[in-house]
Motif scaffolding. Structure first.
Motif, PDB file in Angstrom:
ATOM      1  N   GLY A   6       0.868  -1.263   0.075  1.00 33.79           N
ATOM      2  CA  GLY A   6      -0.141   0.058  -0.133  1.00 33.79           C
ATOM      3  C   GLY A   6       0.701   1.449  -0.139  1.00 33.79           C
ATOM      4  O   GLY A   6       0.439   2.332  -0.395  1.00 33.79           O
ATOM      5  N   GLN A   7       2.184   1.065   0.700  1.00 34.33           N
ATOM      6  CA  GLN A   7       2.917   2.467   0.705  1.00 34.33           C
ATOM      7  C   GLN A   7       3.581   2.781  -0.912  1.00 34.33           C
ATOM      8  O   GLN A   7       4.372   3.781  -0.924  1.00 34.33           O
ATOM      9  N   CYS A   8       3.424   1.895  -1.740  1.00 35.11           N
ATOM     10  CA  CYS A   8       4.159   1.740  -2.950  1.00 35.11           C
ATOM     11  C   CYS A   8       2.905   2.177  -4.302  1.00 35.11           C
ATOM     12  O   CYS A   8       2.052   1.799  -4.192  1.00 35.11           O
ATOM     13  N   THR A   9       3.344   3.365  -4.983  1.00 34.58           N
ATOM     14  CA  THR A   9       2.088   3.708  -6.043  1.00 34.58           C
ATOM     15  C   THR A   9       2.401   2.692  -7.111  1.00 34.58           C
ATOM     16  O   THR A   9       3.638   2.566  -7.538  1.00 34.58           O
ATOM     17  N   SER A  10       1.388   1.912  -7.486  1.00 31.59           N
ATOM     18  CA  SER A  10       1.290   0.689  -8.673  1.00 31.59           C
ATOM     19  C   SER A  10       0.352   1.342  -9.775  1.00 31.59           C
ATOM     20  O   SER A  10      -0.605   1.751  -9.433  1.00 31.59           O
ATOM     21  N   LEU A  11       0.998   1.191 -11.154  1.00 35.78           N
ATOM     22  CA  LEU A  11       0.124   1.316 -12.030  1.00 35.78           C
ATOM     23  C   LEU A  11      -0.103  -0.053 -12.857  1.00 35.78           C
ATOM     24  O   LEU A  11      -0.520  -0.151 -13.878  1.00 35.78           O
ATOM     25  N   ASP A  12       0.024  -0.971 -11.997  1.00 36.97           N
ATOM     26  CA  ASP A  12      -0.021  -2.527 -12.458  1.00 36.97           C
ATOM     27  C   ASP A  12      -1.710  -2.628 -12.590  1.00 36.97           C
ATOM     28  O   ASP A  12      -2.169  -2.334 -11.792  1.00 36.97           O
ATOM     29  N   THR A  13      -2.145  -3.016 -13.923  1.00 32.88           N
ATOM     30  CA  THR A  13      -3.407  -3.398 -14.078  1.00 32.88           C
ATOM     31  C   THR A  13      -4.144  -1.956 -14.502  1.00 32.88           C
ATOM     32  O   THR A  13      -5.428  -1.777 -14.523  1.00 32.88           O
ATOM     33  N   VAL A  14      -3.547  -0.754 -14.544  1.00 32.26           N
ATOM     34  CA  VAL A  14      -4.270   0.552 -14.528  1.00 32.26           C
ATOM     35  C   VAL A  14      -5.006   0.140 -16.271  1.00 32.26           C
ATOM     36  O   VAL A  14      -3.894  -0.212 -16.947  1.00 32.26           O
ATOM     37  N   ARG A  15      -6.034   0.950 -16.559  1.00 29.41           N
ATOM     38  CA  ARG A  15      -6.466   0.776 -17.856  1.00 29.41           C
ATOM     39  C   ARG A  15      -5.847   1.675 -18.714  1.00 29.41           C
ATOM     40  O   ARG A  15      -5.524   2.857 -18.577  1.00 29.41           O
ATOM     41  N   ARG A  16      -5.678   1.374 -20.166  1.00 27.38           N
ATOM     42  CA  ARG A  16      -5.160   2.035 -21.299  1.00 27.38           C
ATOM     43  C   ARG A  16      -5.760   3.334 -21.221  1.00 27.38           C
ATOM     44  O   ARG A  16      -5.067   4.523 -21.414  1.00 27.38           O
ATOM     45  N   THR A  17      -7.131   3.423 -20.964  1.00 30.83           N
ATOM     46  CA  THR A  17      -7.868   4.662 -21.183  1.00 30.83           C
ATOM     47  C   THR A  17      -7.560   5.683 -20.220  1.00 30.83           C
ATOM     48  O   THR A  17      -7.703   6.889 -20.014  1.00 30.83           O
ATOM     49  N   THR A  18      -7.239   5.235 -18.705  1.00 26.62           N
ATOM     50  CA  THR A  18      -6.908   5.878 -17.690  1.00 26.62           C
ATOM     51  C   THR A  18      -5.351   6.888 -17.903  1.00 26.62           C
ATOM     52  O   THR A  18      -5.454   7.777 -17.871  1.00 26.62           O
ATOM     53  N   VAL A  19      -4.595   5.908 -18.225  1.00 30.95           N
ATOM     54  CA  VAL A  19      -3.308   6.466 -18.621  1.00 30.95           C
ATOM     55  C   VAL A  19      -3.412   7.616 -19.786  1.00 30.95           C
ATOM     56  O   VAL A  19      -2.778   8.630 -19.899  1.00 30.95           O
ATOM     57  N   ALA A  20      -4.292   7.302 -20.957  1.00 30.45           N
ATOM     58  CA  ALA A  20      -4.329   8.248 -21.806  1.00 30.45           C
ATOM     59  C   ALA A  20      -5.119   9.511 -21.402  1.00 30.45           C
ATOM     60  O   ALA A  20      -4.725  10.670 -21.663  1.00 30.45           O
ATOM     61  N   SER A  21      -5.940   9.373 -20.529  1.00 37.46           N
ATOM     62  CA  SER A  21      -6.683  10.504 -19.844  1.00 37.46           C
ATOM     63  C   SER A  21      -5.992  11.452 -19.019  1.00 37.46           C
ATOM     64  O   SER A  21      -6.045  12.812 -19.100  1.00 37.46           O
ATOM     65  N   VAL A  22      -4.895  10.766 -18.054  1.00 37.64           N
ATOM     66  CA  VAL A  22      -3.983  11.341 -17.306  1.00 37.64           C
ATOM     67  C   VAL A  22      -3.084  12.172 -18.237  1.00 37.64           C
ATOM     68  O   VAL A  22      -2.592  13.541 -17.773  1.00 37.64           O
ATOM     69  N   ILE A  23      -2.686  11.824 -19.415  1.00 38.21           N
ATOM     70  CA  ILE A  23      -1.719  12.228 -20.256  1.00 38.21           C
ATOM     71  C   ILE A  23      -2.488  13.508 -20.939  1.00 38.21           C
ATOM     72  O   ILE A  23      -1.881  14.632 -21.084  1.00 38.21           O
ATOM     73  N   ALA A  24      -3.761  13.413 -21.332  1.00 33.96           N
ATOM     74  CA  ALA A  24      -4.377  14.350 -22.127  1.00 33.96           C
ATOM     75  C   ALA A  24      -4.462  15.467 -20.720  1.00 33.96           C
ATOM     76  O   ALA A  24      -4.659  16.533 -21.401  1.00 33.96           O
ATOM     77  N   LEU A  25      -4.868  15.331 -19.490  1.00 27.09           N
ATOM     78  CA  LEU A  25      -4.905  16.450 -18.599  1.00 27.09           C
ATOM     79  C   LEU A  25      -3.668  17.038 -18.562  1.00 27.09           C
ATOM     80  O   LEU A  25      -3.648  18.274 -18.262  1.00 27.09           O
ATOM     81  N   LYS A  26      -2.550  16.515 -18.508  1.00 28.84           N
ATOM     82  CA  LYS A  26      -1.024  17.146 -18.565  1.00 28.84           C
ATOM     83  C   LYS A  26      -0.984  18.006 -19.593  1.00 28.84           C
ATOM     84  O   LYS A  26      -0.455  19.059 -19.630  1.00 28.84           O
ATOM     85  N   ARG A  27      -1.261  17.570 -20.781  1.00 27.36           N
ATOM     86  CA  ARG A  27      -1.038  18.281 -22.237  1.00 27.36           C
ATOM     87  C   ARG A  27      -2.153  19.502 -22.144  1.00 27.36           C
ATOM     88  O   ARG A  27      -1.760  20.597 -22.537  1.00 27.36           O
ATOM     89  N   ALA A  28      -3.527  19.269 -21.575  1.00 23.98           N
ATOM     90  CA  ALA A  28      -4.382  20.269 -21.698  1.00 23.98           C
ATOM     91  C   ALA A  28      -4.012  21.383 -20.762  1.00 23.98           C
ATOM     92  O   ALA A  28      -4.100  22.601 -20.714  1.00 23.98           O
ATOM     93  N   SER A  29      -3.697  21.080 -19.813  1.00 24.80           N
ATOM     94  CA  SER A  29      -3.270  21.916 -18.514  1.00 24.80           C
ATOM     95  C   SER A  29      -2.051  22.709 -18.759  1.00 24.80           C
ATOM     96  O   SER A  29      -1.774  23.636 -18.030  1.00 24.80           O
ATOM     97  N   GLY A  30      -1.062  22.039 -18.996  1.00 28.06           N
ATOM     98  CA  GLY A  30       0.386  22.279 -19.157  1.00 28.06           C
ATOM     99  C   GLY A  30       0.977  22.330 -17.935  1.00 28.06           C
ATOM    100  O   GLY A  30       1.937  22.886 -17.436  1.00 28.06           O
TER     101      GLY A  30
END
Length: 109
Positions: A6-30
């Protein structure tokens, strides 16, 4: 990282659309985006949960806070008191020390 720790952030089994969405947030917000919670144990269960790969936690900062509050309408208060902001493909909950973000597929929203 190992999602059973629990003390380690894991992206194991994160959905592809979730990754794409957080990248889109980064790009849109700067804004700098720091993921502080993923699919590791310790989050609430549910159909659209962290463990199922639909949710990420990110570190708040003035840039991301301003972007979310300015670009997405207020959508009420969650049961735990967190203010909610709704985007076309996400629901942002401002918890005490992070943004809890539910990313969903546009066709299911």
């Amino acid at each position: 990282m190992d999602r059973t720790i629990g003390q380690c952030t894991s992206l194991d089994t994160v959905r592809r659309t979730t990754v794409a969405s957080v990248i889109a947030l980064k790009r849109a917000s700067g804004c700098p985006i720091v993921i502080t919670g993923g699919t590791e144990v310790g989050h609430a269960p549910g159909r659209y949960s962290h463990a199922k790969g639909y949710k990420l936690d990110i570190q708040p900062n003035s840039c991301v806070n301003d972007h979310i509050i300015r670009h997405y309408p207020f959508d009420g208060i969650r049961d735990d008191g967190a203010p909610l902001y709704r985007a076309p493909n996400a629901l942002y909950a401002r918890e005490l020390d992070h943004w809890d973000i539910l990313f969903f597929d546009p066709q299911t929203s």
